[in-house]
Design a protein around this motif. Structure first.
Motif, PDB file in Angstrom:
ATOM      1  N   ALA A 137       3.194   1.514  41.012  1.00 18.59           N
ATOM      2  CA  ALA A 137       2.549   2.090  42.199  1.00 18.59           C
ATOM      3  C   ALA A 137       1.026   1.929  42.174  1.00 18.59           C
ATOM      4  O   ALA A 137       0.428   1.564  43.203  1.00 18.59           O
ATOM      5  CB  ALA A 137       2.933   3.564  42.350  1.00 18.59           C
ATOM      6  N   PRO A 138       0.345   2.170  41.038  1.00 21.15           N
ATOM      7  CA  PRO A 138      -1.108   1.946  41.041  1.00 21.15           C
ATOM      8  C   PRO A 138      -1.491   0.507  41.355  1.00 21.15           C
ATOM      9  O   PRO A 138      -2.488   0.260  42.044  1.00 21.15           O
ATOM     10  CB  PRO A 138      -1.521   2.340  39.613  1.00 21.15           C
ATOM     11  CG  PRO A 138      -0.460   3.275  39.148  1.00 21.15           C
ATOM     12  CD  PRO A 138       0.797   2.751  39.752  1.00 21.15           C
ATOM     13  N   ASP A 161      -3.788  -3.594  44.882  1.00 20.70           N
ATOM     14  CA  ASP A 161      -3.669  -4.848  45.614  1.00 20.70           C
ATOM     15  C   ASP A 161      -3.963  -4.667  47.097  1.00 20.70           C
ATOM     16  O   ASP A 161      -4.310  -5.626  47.798  1.00 20.70           O
ATOM     17  CB  ASP A 161      -2.264  -5.425  45.440  1.00 20.70           C
ATOM     18  CG  ASP A 161      -2.044  -6.001  44.048  1.00 20.70           C
ATOM     19  OD1 ASP A 161      -3.028  -6.089  43.281  1.00 20.70           O
ATOM     20  OD2 ASP A 161      -0.889  -6.346  43.715  1.00 20.70           O
ATOM     21  N   ALA A 162      -3.811  -3.427  47.577  1.00 22.78           N
ATOM     22  CA  ALA A 162      -4.102  -3.143  48.986  1.00 22.78           C
ATOM     23  C   ALA A 162      -5.547  -2.715  49.196  1.00 22.78           C
ATOM     24  O   ALA A 162      -5.925  -2.353  50.313  1.00 22.78           O
ATOM     25  CB  ALA A 162      -3.161  -2.054  49.492  1.00 22.78           C
ATOM     26  N   GLY A 163      -6.366  -2.718  48.138  1.00 23.13           N
ATOM     27  CA  GLY A 163      -7.778  -2.398  48.284  1.00 23.13           C
ATOM     28  C   GLY A 163      -8.197  -1.047  47.767  1.00 23.13           C
ATOM     29  O   GLY A 163      -9.377  -0.686  47.837  1.00 23.13           O
ATOM     30  N   VAL A 164      -7.277  -0.268  47.215  1.00 21.74           N
ATOM     31  CA  VAL A 164      -7.615   1.041  46.653  1.00 21.74           C
ATOM     32  C   VAL A 164      -8.237   0.829  45.269  1.00 21.74           C
ATOM     33  O   VAL A 164      -7.773  -0.021  44.493  1.00 21.74           O
ATOM     34  CB  VAL A 164      -6.363   1.935  46.556  1.00 21.74           C
ATOM     35  CG1 VAL A 164      -6.706   3.284  45.936  1.00 21.74           C
ATOM     36  CG2 VAL A 164      -5.742   2.127  47.935  1.00 21.74           C
ATOM     37  N   SER A 165      -9.268   1.576  44.939  1.00 23.09           N
ATOM     38  CA  SER A 165      -9.907   1.429  43.626  1.00 23.09           C
ATOM     39  C   SER A 165      -8.969   1.891  42.524  1.00 23.09           C
ATOM     40  O   SER A 165      -8.049   2.681  42.748  1.00 23.09           O
ATOM     41  CB  SER A 165     -11.194   2.242  43.570  1.00 23.09           C
ATOM     42  OG  SER A 165     -10.916   3.641  43.566  1.00 23.09           O
ATOM     43  N   ALA A 166      -9.204   1.365  41.329  1.00 23.64           N
ATOM     44  CA  ALA A 166      -8.360   1.723  40.188  1.00 23.64           C
ATOM     45  C   ALA A 166      -8.432   3.227  39.906  1.00 23.64           C
ATOM     46  O   ALA A 166      -7.414   3.865  39.590  1.00 23.64           O
ATOM     47  CB  ALA A 166      -8.786   0.936  38.960  1.00 23.64           C
ATOM     48  N   HIS A 167      -9.634   3.795  40.006  1.00 24.36           N
ATOM     49  CA  HIS A 167      -9.792   5.235  39.758  1.00 24.36           C
ATOM     50  C   HIS A 167      -9.013   6.057  40.777  1.00 24.36           C
ATOM     51  O   HIS A 167      -8.290   6.999  40.419  1.00 24.36           O
ATOM     52  CB  HIS A 167     -11.270   5.603  39.805  1.00 24.36           C
ATOM     53  CG  HIS A 167     -11.530   7.067  39.611  1.00 24.36           C
ATOM     54  ND1 HIS A 167     -11.296   7.718  38.421  1.00 24.36           N
ATOM     55  CD2 HIS A 167     -12.007   8.019  40.473  1.00 24.36           C
ATOM     56  CE1 HIS A 167     -11.607   8.997  38.539  1.00 24.36           C
ATOM     57  NE2 HIS A 167     -12.040   9.196  39.778  1.00 24.36           N
ATOM     58  N   LEU A 192      -5.724   8.590  40.293  1.00 28.41           N
ATOM     59  CA  LEU A 192      -5.700   9.972  40.778  1.00 28.41           C
ATOM     60  C   LEU A 192      -4.492  10.228  41.676  1.00 28.41           C
ATOM     61  O   LEU A 192      -3.861  11.284  41.603  1.00 28.41           O
ATOM     62  CB  LEU A 192      -6.982  10.283  41.536  1.00 28.41           C
ATOM     63  CG  LEU A 192      -8.252  10.469  40.704  1.00 28.41           C
ATOM     64  CD1 LEU A 192      -9.449  10.718  41.621  1.00 28.41           C
ATOM     65  CD2 LEU A 192      -8.092  11.627  39.719  1.00 28.41           C
ATOM     66  N   MET A 193      -4.168   9.249  42.510  1.00 32.26           N
ATOM     67  CA  MET A 193      -3.015   9.407  43.394  1.00 32.26           C
ATOM     68  C   MET A 193      -1.720   9.488  42.605  1.00 32.26           C
ATOM     69  O   MET A 193      -0.821  10.263  42.938  1.00 32.26           O
ATOM     70  CB  MET A 193      -2.953   8.243  44.383  1.00 32.26           C
ATOM     71  CG  MET A 193      -4.061   8.246  45.408  1.00 32.26           C
ATOM     72  SD  MET A 193      -3.971   6.806  46.493  1.00 32.26           S
ATOM     73  CE  MET A 193      -5.514   6.987  47.417  1.00 32.26           C
ATOM     74  N   LEU A 194      -1.613   8.688  41.556  1.00 37.91           N
ATOM     75  CA  LEU A 194      -0.416   8.735  40.720  1.00 37.91           C
ATOM     76  C   LEU A 194      -0.290  10.092  40.038  1.00 37.91           C
ATOM     77  O   LEU A 194       0.806  10.674  39.992  1.00 37.91           O
ATOM     78  CB  LEU A 194      -0.458   7.621  39.677  1.00 37.91           C
ATOM     79  CG  LEU A 194       0.773   7.525  38.768  1.00 37.91           C
ATOM     80  CD1 LEU A 194       2.014   7.189  39.578  1.00 37.91           C
ATOM     81  CD2 LEU A 194       0.549   6.482  37.668  1.00 37.91           C
ATOM     82  N   ALA A 205      -3.394   2.797  53.899  1.00 36.48           N
ATOM     83  CA  ALA A 205      -3.663   3.684  55.037  1.00 36.48           C
ATOM     84  C   ALA A 205      -3.057   5.066  54.850  1.00 36.48           C
ATOM     85  O   ALA A 205      -3.673   6.078  55.187  1.00 36.48           O
ATOM     86  CB  ALA A 205      -3.146   3.046  56.323  1.00 36.48           C
ATOM     87  N   GLY A 206      -1.853   5.116  54.304  1.00 39.98           N
ATOM     88  CA  GLY A 206      -1.198   6.421  54.150  1.00 39.98           C
ATOM     89  C   GLY A 206      -0.860   6.737  52.712  1.00 39.98           C
ATOM     90  O   GLY A 206       0.172   7.367  52.429  1.00 39.98           O
ATOM     91  N   ALA A 207      -1.730   6.312  51.788  1.00 41.95           N
ATOM     92  CA  ALA A 207      -1.413   6.407  50.362  1.00 41.95           C
ATOM     93  C   ALA A 207      -1.080   7.831  49.919  1.00 41.95           C
ATOM     94  O   ALA A 207      -0.119   8.060  49.184  1.00 41.95           O
ATOM     95  CB  ALA A 207      -2.578   5.852  49.541  1.00 41.95           C
ATOM     96  N   TRP A 208      -1.884   8.797  50.365  1.00 42.37           N
ATOM     97  CA  TRP A 208      -1.628  10.172  49.936  1.00 42.37           C
ATOM     98  C   TRP A 208      -0.282  10.671  50.459  1.00 42.37           C
ATOM     99  O   TRP A 208       0.425  11.414  49.758  1.00 42.37           O
ATOM    100  CB  TRP A 208      -2.748  11.094  50.411  1.00 42.37           C
ATOM    101  CG  TRP A 208      -4.048  10.849  49.703  1.00 42.37           C
ATOM    102  CD1 TRP A 208      -5.136  10.190  50.186  1.00 42.37           C
ATOM    103  CD2 TRP A 208      -4.376  11.248  48.362  1.00 42.37           C
ATOM    104  NE1 TRP A 208      -6.130  10.140  49.240  1.00 42.37           N
ATOM    105  CE2 TRP A 208      -5.694  10.788  48.112  1.00 42.37           C
ATOM    106  CE3 TRP A 208      -3.702  11.937  47.365  1.00 42.37           C
ATOM    107  CZ2 TRP A 208      -6.341  11.000  46.900  1.00 42.37           C
ATOM    108  CZ3 TRP A 208      -4.334  12.156  46.144  1.00 42.37           C
ATOM    109  CH2 TRP A 208      -5.643  11.692  45.930  1.00 42.37           C
TER     110      TRP A 208
END
Length: 433
Positions: free
Chosen positions: A259-260, A265-271, A275-277, A325-328
């Motif tokens: 998932a990270p 790959d969609a443009g979200v930063s590694a940090h 955090l989302m995981l 767009a809807g990661a959270w």
């Protein structure tokens, strides 16, 4: 006719004795939950510092990835040793021993040699594998009247400990001067604490009973009523429980591993992806603790399975269509679904077993085969991603497996015991509520 007034009633138990029983129950429950906290910390703490390990030991990505895949395969492979070890050592004493071995395996990560890192990982995985199998049997044995509550708390501790370890290991590395070794070895301390807390229980009640003039493990085989693994492998109830356990574990570890990367790959930063995981564990705690209690009251019994499968499907579809767009939202849906799925899978191991001895064997089969299957998830999804160059096909495969998971869960949800067809005529065929 005997007067009912002359029959001693259970309520005549003296208050001091009643208080001692309550305190003993609280102690055993706290000890079990403290053990549960340690069953994911040593594994979840590795991923966030994997890049630092690669650089420090000059490992290739594939060699470094073994540190996350070895434990899952170990969960399956070493689970099959549990019945033999339980017969030799005893259920409660063996639980304490797993914490001592787990502490040793995690502490080996402080050793600068590369072999210690991998050897400690195998040792920790073996200890967790045995404890994974023992926990449902211990709960069935010590809390038969509170199985739903304890299984909910147990699965909640798994999610909570994983979230704490994954969120804390990087700050710990910073506190230790940027060194990942003490940051990973630190998680041996909770295992030592669990061992010390559980030690009086292990010494006072190792999990053995007196049978025919000799000691046997409380969940050991006997000439009558012993569940044979060969029979369980042919039993439709045990197969359904194992299928549900294995497929939900495959889905969970594939999600945990990839998932990270999907988000990055969609443009979200590694940090932010990390955090989302970690955040996804929080909604998982809610369904983990409430899932078993709700599942016992909802009819038809397959409805909770359908709910958790649909939640996971919605989350994976979101990751495929609009990951950034809807990661959270996707992390919330997947957390809710995964938390409910793991709590249900662990609960079905207990609910579909008539006693603690059967629970131990069903747990061995479900978690042994299930985690071996789960280990293929991260590997297979990674190979599919490499072959296709994208995430549509890998996520599509996960969605298809969720359909199979739902069918297995629906079968496992039916109120019946394993080997009920071969039980004695007067044996109960349905689960008492």
């Amino acid at each position: 006719m005997t007067s009912t007034a002359s029959v001693p009633l259970p309520t005549t138990v003296p208050p001091p004795a009643r208080r001692r029983r309550v305190l003993a129950a609280w102690y055993v429950g706290a000890g079990l939950l403290l053990i549960a906290i340690n069953l994911r910390m040593g594994v979840a703490s590795v991923g966030p510092v994997l890049t630092a390990i690669e650089r420090s030991l000059h490992l290739t990505p594939s060699a470094a990835s073994l540190l996350t895949t070895i434990p899952v395969f170990a969960f399956g492979a070493f689970a099959f040793l549990t019945p033999l070890l339980t017969r030799r050592v005893g259920l409660h004493r063996l639980l304490g021993l797993t914490m001592a071995i787990l502490a040793l395996g995690i502490a080996l990560r402080f050793e600068p040699q590369g072999w210690a890192l991998y050897g400690g990982t195998v040792l920790a995985g073996a200890a967790i594998a045995v404890a994974n199998v023992l926990m449902p049997a211990a709960i069935k044995s010590d809390f038969a009247h509170r199985v739903g509550l304890m299984m909910g708390l147990y699965s909640t501790m798994l999610f909570l400990s994983a979230a704490v370890a994954s969120a804390s290991v990087v700050p710990l590395m910073t506190a230790f001067g940027g060194s990942w070794r003490p940051a990973l070895a630190f998680w041996a301390l909770p295992a030592v604490l669990a061992f010390l807390v559980w030690l009086p229980r292990a010494l006072h009640n190792p999990g053995h009973v007196r049978v025919a003039g000799r000691n046997r493990a409380a969940d050991a085989p006997s000439e009558a009523g012993e569940p044979r693994m060969s029979a369980l492998l042919r039993d439709p109830v045990a197969i359904a429980v194992t299928g549900f356990m294995g497929l939900q574990s495959l889905s969970y570890y594939a999600f945990l591993t990839w998932a990270p990367t999907v988000l990055q790959d969609a443009g979200v930063s590694a940090h932010a992806a990390g955090l989302m995981l970690a955040y996804s564990s929080l909604p998982g705690i809610l369904t983990g603790i409430a899932g078993p209690a709700i599942a016992r009251r909802i009819r038809p019994s397959w409805v909770p399975v359908l709910v958790v499968v649909v939640l996971c499907m919605a989350g994976f579809v979101g990751l495929a269509v609009a990951p950034a767009a809807g990661a959270w939202m996707w992390m919330t849906l997947l957390g809710l679904g995964q938390g409910g799925a793991i709590s249900l899978s662990l609960s079905y191991i207990v609910w579909r077993s008539p006693d603690a001895r059967h629970t131990a064997h069903v747990s061995t089969m479900a978690q042994g085969i299930g985690y071996l299957l789960a280990g293929l998830g991260p590997l297979g999804i990674g190979l599919l991603h490499t072959a296709t160059g994208g995430w549509t096909v890998p996520i599509g495969v996960l969605l298809a497996l969720l359909v199979v998971q739902g069918c297995a869960g629906a079968a496992a949800s039916r109120d019946r015991h394993v080997l009920a067809r071969s039980a004695a005529p007067d044996a109960p065929a349905r689960v008492s509520r």
